[in-house]
Design a protein around this motif. Structure first.
Motif, PDB file in Angstrom:
ATOM      1  N   HIS A 209      31.092  41.173  30.085  1.00 48.86           N
ATOM      2  CA  HIS A 209      31.440  40.272  30.759  1.00 48.86           C
ATOM      3  C   HIS A 209      31.028  40.321  32.419  1.00 48.86           C
ATOM      4  CE1 HIS A 209      33.324  38.920  26.953  1.00 48.86           C
ATOM      5  NE2 HIS A 209      33.814  37.677  27.639  1.00 48.86           N
ATOM      6  N   GLY A 210      31.093  39.581  32.978  1.00 48.81           N
ATOM      7  CA  GLY A 210      30.966  39.524  34.517  1.00 48.81           C
ATOM      8  C   GLY A 210      32.381  39.538  34.953  1.00 48.81           C
ATOM      9  N   THR A 211      32.698  40.135  35.738  1.00 52.66           N
ATOM     10  CA  THR A 211      34.164  40.637  36.189  1.00 52.66           C
ATOM     11  C   THR A 211      34.235  40.389  37.847  1.00 52.66           C
ATOM     12  OG1 THR A 211      34.410  42.470  34.440  1.00 52.66           O
ATOM     13  CG2 THR A 211      35.856  42.301  36.322  1.00 52.66           C
ATOM     14  N   VAL A 212      35.260  39.479  37.898  1.00 53.30           N
ATOM     15  CA  VAL A 212      35.372  39.071  39.503  1.00 53.30           C
ATOM     16  C   VAL A 212      36.809  39.660  39.822  1.00 53.30           C
ATOM     17  CG1 VAL A 212      35.402  37.342  41.145  1.00 53.30           C
ATOM     18  CG2 VAL A 212      33.907  37.098  39.319  1.00 53.30           C
ATOM     19  N   MET A 213      36.776  40.766  40.627  1.00 53.08           N
ATOM     20  CA  MET A 213      38.102  41.164  41.061  1.00 53.08           C
ATOM     21  C   MET A 213      38.400  40.723  42.590  1.00 53.08           C
ATOM     22  SD  MET A 213      36.794  44.949  39.691  1.00 53.08           S
ATOM     23  CE  MET A 213      34.855  44.381  39.793  1.00 53.08           C
ATOM     24  N   LEU A 214      39.633  40.280  42.658  1.00 51.73           N
ATOM     25  CA  LEU A 214      39.919  39.752  43.943  1.00 51.73           C
ATOM     26  C   LEU A 214      40.774  40.730  44.655  1.00 51.73           C
ATOM     27  CD1 LEU A 214      41.191  36.140  42.593  1.00 51.73           C
ATOM     28  CD2 LEU A 214      38.635  36.973  43.229  1.00 51.73           C
TER      29      LEU A 214
END
Length: 477
Positions: A209-214
């Protein structure tokens, strides 16, 4: 100097140029109207880039329409099944709907597969040469072709390549954008940079899964697996770029990543060469009547969006699908009035998908890279909105994946998020302190409501500032 003449000349054997060359050749043969095509590329060696590695499901569908689905086979590509968004260590699962899949890979391997398909296509000449200038008609200014120097040992003489139509697809650092567009051209807006590394044997919070970490205070970090043992990580760096990038990443970014990524990220920081790419936004100005005759732009030389959502290749392949069909229906490629009408149809036919992807990419970056109190409220509201599940996840991810092509649906969900963010601000607990190392949460008291009402106006106004200019830029032009 010697010369060669073709029906179509394509400058740049990247994503868009290679796809157009192959698909035009194959489709023209099926219609028994073969087109002679020349594909010019400065270097046919495998490129090494940090972007162009994630293809959304909508891009996979376009790839099939172009007869290029096989290009993701045999390159150790990894299927992707959706996204994971993380805020304060909490993940939200955002799967692609209805079994749709994207794919991630090493950019260079994919490019070489596309070039191999173009090279094998009948009536396509792939030439390794550096294009130095456009050839113009002295009387009319119409572009008749290009001059280029072949990349052969001892080659110094420029060769003239003529064509009824010249397509410039030389990427984000295009050398010919302004010459083609003239006064209609727009300088790309650079919204910062992505700094890239490759992590070895890293474990993402949700595999494949593409992971977007803020990351608090420093913008989003994007990660996805691009090979059996390799995972790409892209770190957002705002302007001005820190003088010591490694120290910035070591001290400010890695500590806020999931624990499983700390060791691979530190190892990559020590051993990998840090590379960066500008995050550019370039609206697509209409081509044809007000631009140079005989030549058009395609791909990132014409239209760019923020790479956070991985939509660039999807837009490019969709553009090629539409342009290919229109060019095959053209009676005379050298008839510019006819081509101007064709380009007008292309411009508006691509709008539903390109506008949706472009607006979403910049709007999400503004939210996820929030350094403004009102944007932080919207970012928290967006995260809570995804947690609701159902249509609150399905519709946005369908837009992100380019499965749905609906700017109005994006408009509806964006402002629903804005109003939901205001609701969250009034009703959800927020941190008001720390006791014994643990955060203390409390819902707003009634006496705080007047201030929150004023803040609500600021939040809604900020949502309008972020979204509406993008809509006007994309849909109103």
């Amino acid at each position: 100097m010697w010369s060669t003449s073709y029906d179509i000349l394509i400058v740049g054997a990247g994503i868009a140029g290679s796809a157009l060359a192959h698909s035009l050749s194959a489709a023209s043969l099926e219609r028994k109207r073969p087109l002679n095509i020349c594909l010019l590329e400065r270097s046919l060696a495998e490129p090494d880039r940090i972007v162009g590695e994630l293809l959304q499901p909508g891009g996979v569908m376009a790839l099939r329409k172009l007869g290029l689905a096989g290009c993701v086979e045999g390159i150790d590509a990894i299927p992707t099944f959706g996204y994971c968004v993380m805020l304060d260590g909490k993940p939200v699962h955002i799967p692609y709907p209805d079994g749709h899949e994207g794919v991630a890979f090493h950019h260079g391997r994919f490019i070489q597969a596309l070039r191999a398909k173009a090279r094998s296509a009948p009536c396509v000449d792939v030439v390794e040469a550096t294009v130095s200038e456009l050839i113009e008609c002295p009387m009319t200014g119409r572009v008749l072709g290009v001059r280029a120097t072949r990349r052969e040992e001892g080659a110094v003489e420029k060769e003239a390549f003529f064509a009824d139509l010249t397509v410039i697809a030389d990427g984000c650092f295009s050398n010919f954008r302004n010459k083609v567009m003239g006064t209609a051209g727009i300088t790309p807006e650079v919204k910062g940079h992505f700094v890239g590394m490759v992590l070895e044997d890293a474990q993402l919070p949700i595999p494949k899964h593409g992971t977007v970490m803020l990351v608090e205070g420093f913008g989003p970090v994007l990660s996805y697996q691009i090979g059996t043992h390799e995972t790409r990580i892209l770190i957002d760096v705002k302007n001005p770029v820190p003088s010591d990038l490694k120290a910035h990443i070591q001290n400010n970014i890695i500590p806020q990543l999931p624990a499983a990524l700390h060791a691979p990220a530190k190892k990559a920081l020590e051993n990998d060469r840090l590379r960066r790419m500008p995050n550019s936004f370039l609206p697509a100005a209409e081509q044809g009547k007000q631009t140079r005759e005989g030549v058009i732009l395609l791909g990132d030389s014409w239209n760019m969006r923020h790479p956070l959502t991985g939509g660039g290749m999807t837009v490019a392949f969709n553009d090629v699908v539409i342009l290919r069909d229109l060019l095959l229906d053209a009676k005379h490629l050298a008839d510019w009035p006819e081509m101007s009408k064709l380009l007008n149809r292309w411009h508006w036919a691509r709008k539903p998908l390109s506008s949706t992807v472009n607006i979403l990419s910049v709007a999400l970056y503004d939210l996820f890279g929030a350094d403004d109190p009102s944007l932080e409220v919207l970012r928290t509201g967006c995260f809570k909105y995804f947690e609701l599940g159902g249509a609150c996840v399905r519709d946005p991810v369908s837009l992100l994946a380019a499965i749905e092509q609906a700017p109005f649906l994006l408009f509806r969900h964006f402002f629903t998020v804005a109003f939901y963010s205001i609701w969250v601000m009034f009703t959800h607990p927020r941190q008001v302190g720390v006791i014994d190392g643990k955060p203390v949460l409390r819902r707003p008291r009634p006496d705080e409501y007047p201030f929150l009402a004023f803040k609500s106006i600021q939040v809604f106004w900020m949502a309008c500032i972020v979204f509406l200019p993008l809509v006007w830029t994309e849909v109103g032009n």
